[in-house]
Design an enzyme around this catalytic site. Sequence first.
Site, PDB file in Angstrom:
ATOM      1  N   CYS A  12       0.836  -1.212   0.000  1.00  0.00           N
ATOM      2  CA  CYS A  12       0.000   0.000   0.000  1.00  0.00           C
ATOM      3  C   CYS A  12       0.864   1.253   0.000  1.00  0.00           C
ATOM      4  O   CYS A  12       0.552   2.242  -0.672  1.00  0.00           O
ATOM      5  CB  CYS A  12      -0.889   0.034   1.244  1.00  0.00           C
ATOM      6  SG  CYS A  12      -2.061  -1.302   1.331  1.00  0.00           S
TER       7      CYS A  12
HETATM    8  C1  BEZ Z   1       0.648  -4.625   1.846  1.00  0.00           C
HETATM    9  O1  BEZ Z   1       0.077  -3.583   1.554  1.00  0.00           O
HETATM   10  O2  BEZ Z   1       1.844  -4.733   1.740  1.00  0.00           O
HETATM   11  C2  BEZ Z   1      -0.127  -5.808   2.314  1.00  0.00           C
HETATM   12  C3  BEZ Z   1      -1.305  -5.630   2.991  1.00  0.00           C
HETATM   13  C4  BEZ Z   1      -1.974  -6.738   3.441  1.00  0.00           C
HETATM   14  C5  BEZ Z   1      -1.483  -8.003   3.177  1.00  0.00           C
HETATM   15  C6  BEZ Z   1      -0.326  -8.177   2.458  1.00  0.00           C
HETATM   16  C7  BEZ Z   1       0.374  -7.063   2.019  1.00  0.00           C
END
Ligand code: BEZ
Length: 212
Positions: free
Chosen positions: A45
């Site tokens: 994200c």
């Molecule tokens: C991420 O944004 O890196 C992420 C969020 C939830 C699960 C796996 C990755």
Amino acid sequence: MSLHLGSIAPDFEQDSSHGRIRFHTWLGTSWGVLFSHPKDFTPVCTTELGRAANLAQEFAARGVKMLAVSVDDVPTHGRWIADIEETQRCTLEYPILGDADRKVATLYDMIHPEASDTMTVRSAFFIDPNKRIRAVITYPASTGRSFAEILRVIDSLQLTDNHKVATPADWKDGDDVVIVPALQDAKEIAERFPKGYKALRPYLRMTPQPNR
Ligand code: BEZ
């Protein structure tokens, strides 16, 4: 309520990193992309929000407002934004909705319980100036989205709204397009496509992008 292509994007009022937002009023007459993030302080994200921030001029050039949503509160977003700006070398100028009560996530069906009970999937809703949902993409939390693809979809939607064409596989702005099969009138075809077209099959007619 199922959200389909062509549905009116549900309106809502929610806090954001830019203050209270009433969605339809905030959109005004712009296009919009509403995109969800599973959680604050997560790595993928962080890169997505940074990429979107660094492409802000491209979105603005297309008349598109960006609005992110993550199911944490606004003070948490504030601390995360500082991290995003530092690690992704950007200035994040679009708002992130605080959605700790999951009002927006629920309204837009962004939580898919078979994937996760608590986190949203990575959805992006493309909304036109009439507030209609024109495209949706949905990825799992583990797969970051391509913001070049999001821009490409916007280019296709805006082009095909204004010309009787559709965009073929892997099309990008400036490439040849196809004439919609419903258009059969020879005079109209000649007027709309003065550069001509190539009929590979009667139903497959390629023409240079008409607004170029
Ligand atoms: C991420 O944004 O890196 C992420 C969020 C939830 C699960 C796996 C990755």
